[in-house]
Scaffold this active site. Structure first.
Site, PDB file in Angstrom:
ATOM      1  CG  HIS A  72       3.638  -2.390   3.747  1.00  0.00           C
ATOM      2  ND1 HIS A  72       4.725  -3.070   4.108  1.00  0.00           N
ATOM      3  CD2 HIS A  72       2.535  -3.243   3.947  1.00  0.00           C
ATOM      4  CE1 HIS A  72       4.419  -4.424   4.596  1.00  0.00           C
ATOM      5  NE2 HIS A  72       3.007  -4.421   4.213  1.00  0.00           N
ATOM      6  CB  SER A  89      -8.500  -2.588   2.967  1.00  0.00           C
ATOM      7  OG  SER A  89      -7.836  -3.943   3.166  1.00  0.00           O
ATOM      8  N   GLY A  90      -7.707  -4.203  -0.216  1.00  0.00           N
ATOM      9  CA  GLY A  90      -7.824  -5.275  -0.850  1.00  0.00           C
ATOM     10  C   GLY A  90      -8.575  -4.973  -2.216  1.00  0.00           C
ATOM     11  CG  ASP A 136      24.844   6.864  -4.590  1.00  0.00           C
ATOM     12  OD1 ASP A 136      24.634   6.273  -5.959  1.00  0.00           O
ATOM     13  OD2 ASP A 136      25.570   7.545  -4.336  1.00  0.00           O
ATOM     14  CE1 TYR A 164      23.453   2.543  11.874  1.00  0.00           C
ATOM     15  CE2 TYR A 164      21.713   3.330  10.250  1.00  0.00           C
ATOM     16  CZ  TYR A 164      22.353   2.309  10.949  1.00  0.00           C
ATOM     17  OH  TYR A 164      22.010   1.061  11.139  1.00  0.00           O
ATOM     18  CG  ASN A 179      -0.362  -0.626   2.295  1.00  0.00           C
ATOM     19  OD1 ASN A 179       0.664  -0.022   3.007  1.00  0.00           O
ATOM     20  ND2 ASN A 179      -0.694  -1.824   2.815  1.00  0.00           N
ATOM     21  CB  SER A 217      -5.356  -4.032   6.622  1.00  0.00           C
ATOM     22  OG  SER A 217      -4.164  -4.464   5.731  1.00  0.00           O
ATOM     23  CG  ASP A 218      -0.307  -2.792   6.372  1.00  0.00           C
ATOM     24  OD1 ASP A 218      -0.232  -2.988   5.140  1.00  0.00           O
ATOM     25  OD2 ASP A 218      -0.238  -3.192   7.419  1.00  0.00           O
TER      26      ASP A 218
END
Ligand SMILES: O=C(CO)[C@@H](O)[C@H](O)COP(=O)(O)O
Length: 232
Positions: free
Chosen positions: A95, A45-46, A120, A229, A29, A75-76
């Site tokens: 995602h 969704s779906g 990069d 980082y 998604n 759903s996320d």
């Protein structure tokens, strides 16, 4: 139709995932946010990607309350909205279940920075979350997925704009960017560097990364800004 331009950008990002082979059927998604209005546009969704149209996109507020749309949001959704609340600089989330990045996620292994292609785009290893607890899996799994992602970045002192992606242990990758096109682009590159890392590790059987100097050169040459980082 409200937020028409953002709906079209989110639709195009979803379709880019299909075009690049990062998703099958209705997997994955994409979403985008209008920061001024505090509204999120996300894939329904779906719904088969072949049938997806701008008017099918669902608009919610930052707490996931539906503001416009007849279809169920992805759903996320709770992962996307939590990332927007916690990573204030991102403009879109994607995602996927792309093969090599998902393999690293299932192995519970971060993708090490093994070359300039990685450097990069990602200032260091692409981290993997802790495995979600049995309680999280039985409860608010999608919300807890977002919690686990943010926890990993905060505890490792990683700038989310310097490493625009993460592997959810036992699940798959999430990526983000300044807009839907950028987020989808990062998801495509994440899968490419995951594939290269897998093949490099198979060849070399080591996960030592490139030198800090090479990482700095390639990342700062492209992005300029100072990234962090692992620095508190
Ligand atoms: O990760 C998952 C399921 O494991 C989801 O991302 C599905 O792959 C897509 O769900 P919808 O966005 O269609 O609700």
């Amino acid at each position: 139709m409200m937020l028409k331009d953002l709906r079209i950008a989110v639709l195009e990002a979803n379709l880019e995932l299909v075009k690049r082979g990062l998703v099958l059927y209705t997997f994955g998604n994409a979403s985008g946010i209008d920061r001024e209005r505090g509204l999120v546009v996300i894939k329904p969704s779906g719904v088969d990607y072949d049938e997806l149209r701008p008017e099918h996109m669902v608009v919610t507020d930052l707490d996931g309350k539906i503001v416009d749309g007849d279809l169920r949001p992805s759903s996320d959704l709770d992962t996307h909205t939590l990332l927007y609340r916690e990573f204030r600089s991102i403009g879109a989330v994607v995602h996927t279940h792309s093969e090599y990045a998902t393999s690293f996620a299932q192995a519970g292994m971060a993708i090490p920075a093994l070359g300039t292609t990685h450097a990069d785009y990602f200032y260091g290893a692409v981290p993997v979350t802790e495995p979600l607890s049995d309680e999280a899996c039985a409860g608010q799994y999608v919300h807890e997925t977002g919690v686990a992602i943010v926890k990993r970045f905060r505890e490792q002192g990683i700038d989310p704009m310097a490493v625009p992606g993460v592997l959810v242990a036992g699940h798959a990758p999430f990526c983000w960017g300044k807009n839907p096109d950028d987020a989808a682009h990062n998801a495509v590159v994440l899968e490419a560097v995951a594939r290269m890392a897998y093949r490099t590790l198979t060849l070399k059987a080591t996960s030592e990364g490139v030198s800090q100097a090479l990482l700095d050169r390639h990342y700062f040459r492209k992005h300029g800004a100072k990234a962090t980082y692992g620095q508190r």
